[in-house]
Design a protein around this motif. Structure first.
Motif, PDB file in Angstrom:
ATOM      1  N   THR A 169     101.515  67.306  55.949  1.00 41.67           N
ATOM      2  CA  THR A 169     102.925  67.558  55.680  1.00 41.67           C
ATOM      3  C   THR A 169     103.785  66.988  56.806  1.00 41.67           C
ATOM      4  OG1 THR A 169     102.830  69.738  56.725  1.00 41.67           O
ATOM      5  CG2 THR A 169     102.528  69.652  54.335  1.00 41.67           C
ATOM      6  N   ARG A 170     105.017  66.635  56.446  1.00 37.04           N
ATOM      7  CA  ARG A 170     105.996  66.133  57.396  1.00 37.04           C
ATOM      8  C   ARG A 170     107.344  66.749  57.065  1.00 37.04           C
ATOM      9  NH1 ARG A 170     101.835  64.483  59.070  1.00 37.04           N
ATOM     10  NH2 ARG A 170     101.365  62.521  60.081  1.00 37.04           N
ATOM     11  N   LYS A 171     108.192  66.886  58.063  1.00 37.51           N
ATOM     12  CA  LYS A 171     109.555  67.398  57.869  1.00 37.51           C
ATOM     13  C   LYS A 171     110.527  66.280  57.516  1.00 37.51           C
ATOM     14  CE  LYS A 171     108.739  71.691  59.239  1.00 37.51           C
ATOM     15  NZ  LYS A 171     108.797  72.799  58.309  1.00 37.51           N
ATOM     16  N   GLN A 172     110.216  65.039  57.914  1.00 37.02           N
ATOM     17  CA  GLN A 172     111.110  63.913  57.688  1.00 37.02           C
ATOM     18  C   GLN A 172     110.553  63.007  56.578  1.00 37.02           C
ATOM     19  OE1 GLN A 172     109.284  64.407  60.415  1.00 37.02           O
ATOM     20  NE2 GLN A 172     108.035  62.595  60.681  1.00 37.02           N
ATOM     21  N   ALA A 173     111.361  62.069  56.119  1.00 35.30           N
ATOM     22  CA  ALA A 173     110.987  61.185  55.013  1.00 35.30           C
ATOM     23  C   ALA A 173     110.276  59.927  55.503  1.00 35.30           C
ATOM     24  CB  ALA A 173     112.218  60.839  54.191  1.00 35.30           C
ATOM     25  N   SER A 174     109.314  60.126  56.386  1.00 33.13           N
ATOM     26  CA  SER A 174     108.491  59.023  56.871  1.00 33.13           C
ATOM     27  C   SER A 174     107.248  59.599  57.541  1.00 33.13           C
ATOM     28  CB  SER A 174     109.259  58.144  57.863  1.00 33.13           C
ATOM     29  OG  SER A 174     109.568  58.888  59.024  1.00 33.13           O
ATOM     30  N   ALA A 175     106.218  58.771  57.633  1.00 30.50           N
ATOM     31  CA  ALA A 175     104.976  59.213  58.279  1.00 30.50           C
ATOM     32  C   ALA A 175     104.132  58.003  58.631  1.00 30.50           C
ATOM     33  CB  ALA A 175     104.188  60.134  57.352  1.00 30.50           C
ATOM     34  N   VAL A 176     103.302  58.157  59.646  1.00 30.48           N
ATOM     35  CA  VAL A 176     102.278  57.169  59.959  1.00 30.48           C
ATOM     36  C   VAL A 176     100.942  57.883  59.769  1.00 30.48           C
ATOM     37  CG1 VAL A 176     101.268  55.650  61.691  1.00 30.48           C
ATOM     38  CG2 VAL A 176     103.751  55.946  61.594  1.00 30.48           C
ATOM     39  N   ILE A 177     100.168  57.405  58.813  1.00 28.00           N
ATOM     40  CA  ILE A 177      98.856  57.987  58.525  1.00 28.00           C
ATOM     41  C   ILE A 177      97.827  57.158  59.277  1.00 28.00           C
ATOM     42  CG2 ILE A 177      97.232  58.653  56.726  1.00 28.00           C
ATOM     43  CD1 ILE A 177      99.980  60.065  56.573  1.00 28.00           C
ATOM     44  N   GLN A 178      97.074  57.814  60.165  1.00 32.86           N
ATOM     45  CA  GLN A 178      96.126  57.105  61.026  1.00 32.86           C
ATOM     46  C   GLN A 178      94.686  57.461  60.679  1.00 32.86           C
ATOM     47  OE1 GLN A 178      97.522  58.170  64.967  1.00 32.86           O
ATOM     48  NE2 GLN A 178      99.074  56.583  64.888  1.00 32.86           N
ATOM     49  N   ALA A 179      93.771  56.828  61.371  1.00 32.94           N
ATOM     50  CA  ALA A 179      92.328  57.049  61.224  1.00 32.94           C
ATOM     51  C   ALA A 179      91.847  56.678  59.825  1.00 32.94           C
ATOM     52  CB  ALA A 179      91.947  58.487  61.581  1.00 32.94           C
ATOM     53  N   LEU A 180      92.424  55.609  59.271  1.00 33.98           N
ATOM     54  CA  LEU A 180      91.998  55.110  57.967  1.00 33.98           C
ATOM     55  C   LEU A 180      90.930  54.038  58.160  1.00 33.98           C
ATOM     56  CD1 LEU A 180      95.523  54.745  56.297  1.00 33.98           C
ATOM     57  CD2 LEU A 180      93.903  56.639  56.074  1.00 33.98           C
ATOM     58  N   THR A 181      90.248  53.695  57.095  1.00 27.48           N
ATOM     59  CA  THR A 181      89.216  52.657  57.138  1.00 27.48           C
ATOM     60  C   THR A 181      89.861  51.302  56.871  1.00 27.48           C
ATOM     61  OG1 THR A 181      87.593  54.239  56.338  1.00 27.48           O
ATOM     62  CG2 THR A 181      87.021  51.916  56.128  1.00 27.48           C
ATOM     63  N   ALA A 182      89.530  50.324  57.683  1.00 23.51           N
ATOM     64  CA  ALA A 182      90.080  48.981  57.518  1.00 23.51           C
ATOM     65  C   ALA A 182      89.633  48.370  56.196  1.00 23.51           C
ATOM     66  CB  ALA A 182      89.634  48.092  58.674  1.00 23.51           C
ATOM     67  N   ASP A 183      90.482  47.502  55.640  1.00 24.50           N
ATOM     68  CA  ASP A 183      90.177  46.738  54.426  1.00 24.50           C
ATOM     69  C   ASP A 183      89.799  47.648  53.245  1.00 24.50           C
ATOM     70  OD1 ASP A 183      90.022  44.322  53.074  1.00 24.50           O
ATOM     71  OD2 ASP A 183      87.912  44.015  53.555  1.00 24.50           O
ATOM     72  N   THR A 184      90.606  48.713  53.066  1.00 22.66           N
ATOM     73  CA  THR A 184      90.325  49.722  52.035  1.00 22.66           C
ATOM     74  C   THR A 184      91.598  50.036  51.257  1.00 22.66           C
ATOM     75  OG1 THR A 184      88.606  50.676  53.442  1.00 22.66           O
ATOM     76  CG2 THR A 184      89.445  52.077  51.673  1.00 22.66           C
ATOM     77  N   ASP A 185      91.458  50.243  49.937  1.00 27.08           N
ATOM     78  CA  ASP A 185      92.592  50.616  49.090  1.00 27.08           C
ATOM     79  C   ASP A 185      92.894  52.107  49.231  1.00 27.08           C
ATOM     80  OD1 ASP A 185      93.023  48.086  47.868  1.00 27.08           O
ATOM     81  OD2 ASP A 185      91.297  48.440  46.568  1.00 27.08           O
ATOM     82  N   TYR A 186      94.184  52.432  49.312  1.00 26.77           N
ATOM     83  CA  TYR A 186      94.639  53.824  49.371  1.00 26.77           C
ATOM     84  C   TYR A 186      95.841  53.987  48.450  1.00 26.77           C
ATOM     85  CZ  TYR A 186      91.849  54.593  53.587  1.00 26.77           C
ATOM     86  OH  TYR A 186      90.819  54.713  54.476  1.00 26.77           O
ATOM     87  N   THR A 187      95.955  55.148  47.822  1.00 25.68           N
ATOM     88  CA  THR A 187      97.145  55.520  47.068  1.00 25.68           C
ATOM     89  C   THR A 187      97.717  56.762  47.727  1.00 25.68           C
ATOM     90  OG1 THR A 187      96.300  54.605  45.006  1.00 25.68           O
ATOM     91  CG2 THR A 187      98.063  56.240  44.833  1.00 25.68           C
TER      92      THR A 187
END
Length: 83
Positions: free
Chosen positions: A33-51
């Motif tokens: 969750t975030r309080k503002q209308a933006s976010a940086v999502i980290q610790a993702l896998t490189a070269d991978t599709d996300y929705t």
């Protein structure tokens, strides 16, 4: 909603919802969750599709998904070897 992918993270921006006190961001089995209308999502896998889906919340009220975007994280940079 805008997604800007990097190798292991995605920066998200979306339109604020009037009266929203927080936004729930879901992707795969993960939620945050975030309080503002933006976010940086980290610790993702490189070269991978996300929705990513964002739902606005206010005082126990949950809106239908306010925004949704699909993106792919960047492939790792190839290593260079100087001769």
């Amino acid at each position: 909603m805008k997604a800007t992918p990097a190798e292991t993270s995605v920066s998200l921006e979306w339109s604020a919802v009037t009266g929203a006190t927080e936004y729930e961001i879901s992707y795969g089995q993960e939620k945050t969750t975030r309080k503002q209308a933006s976010a940086v999502i980290q610790a993702l896998t490189a070269d991978t599709d996300y929705t990513f889906k964002v739902v606005a919340k206010a005082d126990g009220y949950e809106d239908s998904p306010a925004a949704e975007v699909a993106t792919r994280t960047l492939a790792p940079e190839p290593e260079t070897h100087d001769a």
